[in-house]
Design a protein around this motif. Structure first.
Motif, PDB file in Angstrom:
ATOM      1  N   MET A  24       0.841  -1.204   0.000  1.00 42.52           N
ATOM      2  CA  MET A  24       0.000   0.000   0.000  1.00 42.52           C
ATOM      3  C   MET A  24       0.871   1.246   0.000  1.00 42.52           C
ATOM      4  N   ASP A  25       0.287   2.357  -0.421  1.00 41.36           N
ATOM      5  CA  ASP A  25       1.003   3.625  -0.322  1.00 41.36           C
ATOM      6  C   ASP A  25       0.747   4.229   1.063  1.00 41.36           C
ATOM      7  N   ALA A  26       1.370   5.345   1.367  1.00 44.69           N
ATOM      8  CA  ALA A  26       1.320   5.922   2.716  1.00 44.69           C
ATOM      9  C   ALA A  26      -0.095   6.326   3.106  1.00 44.69           C
ATOM     10  N   ASP A  27      -0.901   6.834   2.163  1.00 39.27           N
ATOM     11  CA  ASP A  27      -2.262   7.254   2.497  1.00 39.27           C
ATOM     12  C   ASP A  27      -3.130   6.064   2.886  1.00 39.27           C
ATOM     13  N   ALA A  28      -2.977   4.968   2.176  1.00 41.61           N
ATOM     14  CA  ALA A  28      -3.764   3.777   2.482  1.00 41.61           C
ATOM     15  C   ALA A  28      -3.352   3.189   3.828  1.00 41.61           C
ATOM     16  N   VAL A  29      -2.065   3.265   4.137  1.00 42.86           N
ATOM     17  CA  VAL A  29      -1.581   2.760   5.432  1.00 42.86           C
ATOM     18  C   VAL A  29      -2.169   3.599   6.556  1.00 42.86           C
ATOM     19  N   ALA A  30      -2.197   4.914   6.393  1.00 42.27           N
ATOM     20  CA  ALA A  30      -2.755   5.791   7.420  1.00 42.27           C
ATOM     21  C   ALA A  30      -4.240   5.496   7.628  1.00 42.27           C
ATOM     22  N   ALA A  31      -4.967   5.269   6.551  1.00 50.66           N
ATOM     23  CA  ALA A  31      -6.384   4.947   6.664  1.00 50.66           C
ATOM     24  C   ALA A  31      -6.591   3.606   7.374  1.00 50.66           C
ATOM     25  N   ALA A  32      -5.764   2.630   7.041  1.00 50.38           N
ATOM     26  CA  ALA A  32      -5.870   1.326   7.696  1.00 50.38           C
ATOM     27  C   ALA A  32      -5.552   1.434   9.178  1.00 50.38           C
ATOM     28  N   LEU A  33      -4.586   2.276   9.523  1.00 49.53           N
ATOM     29  CA  LEU A  33      -4.235   2.466  10.926  1.00 49.53           C
ATOM     30  C   LEU A  33      -5.389   3.117  11.680  1.00 49.53           C
ATOM     31  N   GLU A  34      -6.032   4.097  11.077  1.00 47.08           N
ATOM     32  CA  GLU A  34      -7.192   4.720  11.708  1.00 47.08           C
ATOM     33  C   GLU A  34      -8.314   3.711  11.901  1.00 47.08           C
ATOM     34  N   ASP A  35      -8.546   2.861  10.889  1.00 46.92           N
ATOM     35  CA  ASP A  35      -9.580   1.830  11.015  1.00 46.92           C
ATOM     36  C   ASP A  35      -9.259   0.869  12.146  1.00 46.92           C
ATOM     37  N   ALA A  36      -8.009   0.505  12.282  1.00 49.70           N
ATOM     38  CA  ALA A  36      -7.603  -0.425  13.341  1.00 49.70           C
ATOM     39  C   ALA A  36      -7.778   0.217  14.711  1.00 49.70           C
TER      40      ALA A  36
END
Length: 60
Positions: free
Chosen positions: A43-55
């Motif tokens: 994933m790119d950095a934006d997708a990682v940040a979104a996944a972290l927020e979801d977690a």
């Protein structure tokens, strides 16, 4: 000469009971980070940040 059947009983020591190794306490934050990292491969950095927020949201 043949061996008598059943074989003669020998004095065997009983097996030692297995002792469980002490386990580390469960750390939910560590598990969550591991899950996010596993999902974030490729994933790119934006997708990682979104996944972290979801977690973080799911952890509540």
């Amino acid at each position: 000469m043949t061996t008598p059947w059943p074989p003669p009983r020998t004095a065997r020591r009983p097996l030692a009971p297995r002792v469980a190794a002490p386990r580390e306490p469960v750390d939910p934050a560590r598990i969550g980070r591991r899950v996010v990292r596993r999902r974030a491969k490729g994933m790119d950095a934006d997708a990682v940040a979104a996944a972290l927020e979801d977690a973080r949201f799911d952890a509540r």
